[in-house]
Write an enzyme that holds these catalytic residues in place. Structure first.
Site, PDB file in Angstrom:
ATOM      1  N   ALA A  10      24.687  49.751  84.323  1.00  0.00           N
ATOM      2  CA  ALA A  10      24.196  50.057  82.966  1.00  0.00           C
ATOM      3  C   ALA A  10      23.931  51.549  82.840  1.00  0.00           C
ATOM      4  CB  ALA A  10      22.945  49.234  82.647  1.00  0.00           C
ATOM      5  N   TYR A  12      25.904  55.286  81.449  1.00  0.00           N
ATOM      6  CA  TYR A  12      26.439  55.652  80.130  1.00  0.00           C
ATOM      7  C   TYR A  12      27.625  54.766  79.753  1.00  0.00           C
ATOM      8  CZ  TYR A  12      23.627  59.863  80.670  1.00  0.00           C
ATOM      9  OH  TYR A  12      22.592  60.716  80.849  1.00  0.00           O
ATOM     10  N   ALA A  13      28.524  54.522  80.708  1.00  0.00           N
ATOM     11  CA  ALA A  13      29.740  53.767  80.396  1.00  0.00           C
ATOM     12  C   ALA A  13      29.432  52.286  80.191  1.00  0.00           C
ATOM     13  CB  ALA A  13      30.768  53.958  81.512  1.00  0.00           C
ATOM     14  N   ASN A  36      22.630  45.463  86.643  1.00  0.00           N
ATOM     15  CA  ASN A  36      22.170  46.807  86.990  1.00  0.00           C
ATOM     16  C   ASN A  36      21.096  46.711  88.050  1.00  0.00           C
ATOM     17  OD1 ASN A  36      22.529  49.629  86.263  1.00  0.00           O
ATOM     18  ND2 ASN A  36      20.391  49.594  85.621  1.00  0.00           N
ATOM     19  N   LYS A  37      21.038  47.705  88.951  1.00  0.00           N
ATOM     20  CA  LYS A  37      20.068  47.567  90.044  1.00  0.00           C
ATOM     21  C   LYS A  37      18.639  47.842  89.582  1.00  0.00           C
ATOM     22  CE  LYS A  37      21.385  51.965  92.077  1.00  0.00           C
ATOM     23  NZ  LYS A  37      21.966  52.604  93.232  1.00  0.00           N
ATOM     24  N   GLU A 167      22.371  74.030  86.688  1.00  0.00           N
ATOM     25  CA  GLU A 167      21.273  73.497  85.862  1.00  0.00           C
ATOM     26  C   GLU A 167      19.999  73.354  86.701  1.00  0.00           C
ATOM     27  OE1 GLU A 167      22.993  70.015  83.728  1.00  0.00           O
ATOM     28  OE2 GLU A 167      22.902  71.378  82.024  1.00  0.00           O
ATOM     29  N   ALA A 312      29.164  62.524  81.426  1.00  0.00           N
ATOM     30  CA  ALA A 312      28.512  61.493  80.606  1.00  0.00           C
ATOM     31  C   ALA A 312      29.235  61.358  79.268  1.00  0.00           C
ATOM     32  CB  ALA A 312      27.054  61.872  80.381  1.00  0.00           C
ATOM     33  N   GLN A 313      29.688  62.483  78.749  1.00  0.00           N
ATOM     34  CA  GLN A 313      30.399  62.500  77.465  1.00  0.00           C
ATOM     35  C   GLN A 313      31.618  61.565  77.509  1.00  0.00           C
ATOM     36  OE1 GLN A 313      32.693  65.956  74.833  1.00  0.00           O
ATOM     37  NE2 GLN A 313      31.584  66.539  76.610  1.00  0.00           N
ATOM     38  N   LYS A 373      22.325  71.368  73.209  1.00  0.00           N
ATOM     39  CA  LYS A 373      22.336  70.394  74.312  1.00  0.00           C
ATOM     40  C   LYS A 373      21.294  69.295  74.064  1.00  0.00           C
ATOM     41  CE  LYS A 373      22.568  69.487  79.008  1.00  0.00           C
ATOM     42  NZ  LYS A 373      22.171  69.555  80.318  1.00  0.00           N
TER      43      LYS A 373
HETATM   44  P1  NAD Z   1      31.203  69.967  91.061  1.00  0.00           P
HETATM   45  O1  NAD Z   1      32.201  69.350  91.956  1.00  0.00           O
HETATM   46  O2  NAD Z   1      31.580  70.297  89.690  1.00  0.00           O
HETATM   47  O3  NAD Z   1      30.632  71.305  91.741  1.00  0.00           O
HETATM   48  C1  NAD Z   1      30.344  71.372  93.102  1.00  0.00           C
HETATM   49  C2  NAD Z   1      30.372  72.818  93.561  1.00  0.00           C
HETATM   50  O4  NAD Z   1      30.009  72.851  94.935  1.00  0.00           O
HETATM   51  C3  NAD Z   1      31.752  73.454  93.446  1.00  0.00           C
HETATM   52  O5  NAD Z   1      31.625  74.649  92.751  1.00  0.00           O
HETATM   53  C4  NAD Z   1      32.177  73.643  94.893  1.00  0.00           C
HETATM   54  O6  NAD Z   1      32.967  74.797  95.080  1.00  0.00           O
HETATM   55  C5  NAD Z   1      30.843  73.780  95.606  1.00  0.00           C
HETATM   56  N1  NAD Z   1      30.916  73.434  97.013  1.00  0.00           N
HETATM   57  C6  NAD Z   1      31.667  72.450  97.586  1.00  0.00           C
HETATM   58  N2  NAD Z   1      31.507  72.476  98.936  1.00  0.00           N
HETATM   59  C7  NAD Z   1      30.618  73.451  99.211  1.00  0.00           C
HETATM   60  C8  NAD Z   1      30.046  73.945 100.417  1.00  0.00           C
HETATM   61  N3  NAD Z   1      30.340  73.430 101.612  1.00  0.00           N
HETATM   62  N4  NAD Z   1      29.156  74.962 100.334  1.00  0.00           N
HETATM   63  C9  NAD Z   1      28.837  75.487  99.123  1.00  0.00           C
HETATM   64  N5  NAD Z   1      29.365  75.081  97.978  1.00  0.00           N
HETATM   65  C10 NAD Z   1      30.239  74.055  97.994  1.00  0.00           C
HETATM   66  O7  NAD Z   1      29.934  68.968  91.116  1.00  0.00           O
HETATM   67  P2  NAD Z   1      28.726  68.855  90.059  1.00  0.00           P
HETATM   68  O8  NAD Z   1      28.199  70.180  89.694  1.00  0.00           O
HETATM   69  O9  NAD Z   1      27.788  67.859  90.658  1.00  0.00           O
HETATM   70  O10 NAD Z   1      29.401  68.219  88.798  1.00  0.00           O
HETATM   71  C11 NAD Z   1      30.061  66.951  88.891  1.00  0.00           C
HETATM   72  C12 NAD Z   1      30.675  66.640  87.540  1.00  0.00           C
HETATM   73  O11 NAD Z   1      29.659  66.411  86.586  1.00  0.00           O
HETATM   74  C13 NAD Z   1      31.515  67.783  87.018  1.00  0.00           C
HETATM   75  O12 NAD Z   1      32.613  67.251  86.382  1.00  0.00           O
HETATM   76  C14 NAD Z   1      30.611  68.460  86.025  1.00  0.00           C
HETATM   77  O13 NAD Z   1      31.331  69.089  84.993  1.00  0.00           O
HETATM   78  C15 NAD Z   1      29.788  67.305  85.514  1.00  0.00           C
HETATM   79  N6  NAD Z   1      28.467  67.782  85.086  1.00  0.00           N
HETATM   80  C16 NAD Z   1      28.351  68.209  83.801  1.00  0.00           C
HETATM   81  C17 NAD Z   1      27.129  68.690  83.367  1.00  0.00           C
HETATM   82  C18 NAD Z   1      26.999  69.156  81.939  1.00  0.00           C
HETATM   83  O14 NAD Z   1      27.936  68.950  81.166  1.00  0.00           O
HETATM   84  N7  NAD Z   1      25.914  69.817  81.570  1.00  0.00           N
HETATM   85  C19 NAD Z   1      26.031  68.748  84.236  1.00  0.00           C
HETATM   86  C20 NAD Z   1      26.205  68.320  85.545  1.00  0.00           C
HETATM   87  C21 NAD Z   1      27.433  67.844  85.967  1.00  0.00           C
END
Ligand code: NAD
Length: 391
Positions: A10, A12-13, A36-37, A167, A312-313, A373
């Site tokens: 349960a 977003y999707a 859902n857990k 973030e 999530a979008q 946002k």
């Molecule tokens: P991500 O995969 O986008 O980013 C992970 C980062 O960690 C990469 O830049 C990578 O180069 C780095 N990395 C990988 N191995 C590493 C290492 N050994 N040492 C240091 N750095 C390393 O993961 P995320 O940020 O968790 O995001 C996951 C997804 O969720 C993405 O698609 C993202 O766009 C989405 N997301 C969106 C939002 C938003 O829209 N506000 C917020 C959070 C996440």
């Protein structure tokens, strides 16, 4: 006999699928079971606020029962253990369920890339409970520093500078002065590192917005270490590829996500990072009665030839589409292939700042981007009909 639709997860999707399906399907033609857990839906897009202590847990926890009340959706609070798509059965920890249609919306898992010690000695932020662990750990680090003066207690490392990492450091940057004030510790005792393996933070994001984020966060005390992967973690130590070692009691890993192990174990076709391959209607390959959606699946953006990011979008849009597809399966009707509508991407940079790409060409920064946002969160809450307590 009504057909049984079982929805696993349960998030977003999954939640949106159940609500969308129920807009049209009647209890006479369809039984909808949501597994859902927890008995709550988590706003995982807000967990960085909780982990840093900027907001309370209730700001990201939506009780499911009021959202589905009077909608003839049965919530089963249980863990999914396995799926047998050939037998059309799902095993939960307390019971087994058969289905006519299955929606797998179990989200993603953390990718540790096999880095020694990383899983054992890092915090992650994929649930409210994990955010709570991080928040209380940080408060303890400040309290303990009084007694030990151990500088590693006030050294905080975020591994990965994708959207999640950025973030989170944004929240940390705004939270540290408050914690220092409360604990009577000078701010210059705090070290806040964001370590990124790629040559730049926010790899692939617009250059001007990346520079804007870097400036905003650096001014608030974040030290970026880019082009240096984390290669090993031990208790109290983070090892970087360039040989440097950071002494810290707090590593938060935001370095990547992968698909869900339950999906892999069920034998669905997956890509190397474990996300399920699906057809244009989000059905598992070879199983027209199984939809796999949200972060658990993988779809290609035909314009770029690259996979869409797990966001999530897109998960919410997949939920809406599958709610409609299921109704067409049940009652007959045509289905339009799924195509995400990307409104944009926004990363918050703490309590007051953000960077946003809106549509294909428009960029926004600062307070305005932050408000956009917040508005998208409120729009989502209104869509699912959720009541949320003020943080
Ligand atoms: P991500 O995969 O986008 O980013 C992970 C980062 O960690 C990469 O830049 C990578 O180069 C780095 N990395 C990988 N191995 C590493 C290492 N050994 N040492 C240091 N750095 C390393 O993961 P995320 O940020 O968790 O995001 C996951 C997804 O969720 C993405 O698609 C993202 O766009 C989405 N997301 C969106 C939002 C938003 O829209 N506000 C917020 C959070 C996440």
């Amino acid at each position: 006999m009504p057909k049984r639709v079982v929805i696993l997860g349960a998030g977003y999707a999954g939640l949106v699928t159940a609500l969308e399906l129920r807009k049209n399907a009647t209890p006479e033609d369809t039984e909808v079971i949501l597994v859902n857990k927890h008995n709550y839906h988590q706003l995982v897009t807000q967990l960085h606020e909780l982990g840093a202590g900027a907001k309370s847990d209730t700001s990201a926890r939506i009780m499911i029962e009021p959202v589905i009340r009077n909608k003839y959706i049965t919530l089963i609070k249980d863990h999914v253990e396995s799926i047998d798509p050939k037998e059309k059965r799902v095993r939960l920890s307390q019971q087994e369920l058969s289905y006519d249609y299955l929606v797998v919306a179990l989200g993603s898992e953390t990718e540790y890339f096999g880095i020694p010690g990383l899983k054992e000695h890092s915090f992650i932020l994929k649930s409210i409970n994990q955010a709570r662990l991080l928040r209380t750990h940080i408060e303890r680090c400040f309290a303990e520093y009084h007694y030990t003066r151990d500088e590693s207690l006030l050294t905080f490392v975020v591994g990965g500078a994708g959207f999640s990492g950025i973030e989170l450091v944004g929240e940390f940057a705004d939270r540290m002065p408050v914690l220092c004030e409360e604990n009577n510790i000078p701010l210059d005792k705090v070290k806040l590192f964001n370590v990124e393996a790629a040559p730049s933070i926010l790899p692939g994001f617009d250059k001007e917005l990346v520079e804007r984020a870097e400036k905003s966060l650096t001014e608030r005390g974040v030290k970026f270490l880019v082009g240096v992967p984390i290669v090993q973690v031990e208790p109290g130590k983070v090892h970087l590829k360039n040989g440097d070692v950071i002494a810290t009691q707090t590593l938060v890993w935001t370095g990547g996500v992968r698909g869900n192990q339950i999906v892999i174990d069920a034998g669905f076709e997956t890509e190397p990072r474990g996300r399920a391959k699906v057809n244009e209607y989000l059905q598992a390959l070879g199983y027209e009665d199984v939809y796999i959606i949200g972060d658990s699946c993988f779809i290609i953006n035909e314009e770029t030839g690259r996979p869409y990011p797990p966001t999530a979008q897109i998960a919410g849009q997949m939920g809406t589409a599958v709610g409609k597809y299921l109704f067409a399966d049940l009652r007959g009707g045509t289905k339009e292939p799924f195509k995400p509508q990307i409104m944009g991407s926004i990363a918050s940079l703490g309590r007051k700042d953000a960077i946003a790409k809106i549509g294909k060409n428009y960029q926004a920064t600062g307070r305005f981007a932050y408000i956009v946002k917040d508005m998208s969160k409120l729009r989502y809450l209104a869509k699912i009909g959720a009541v949320i307590k003020k943080a």
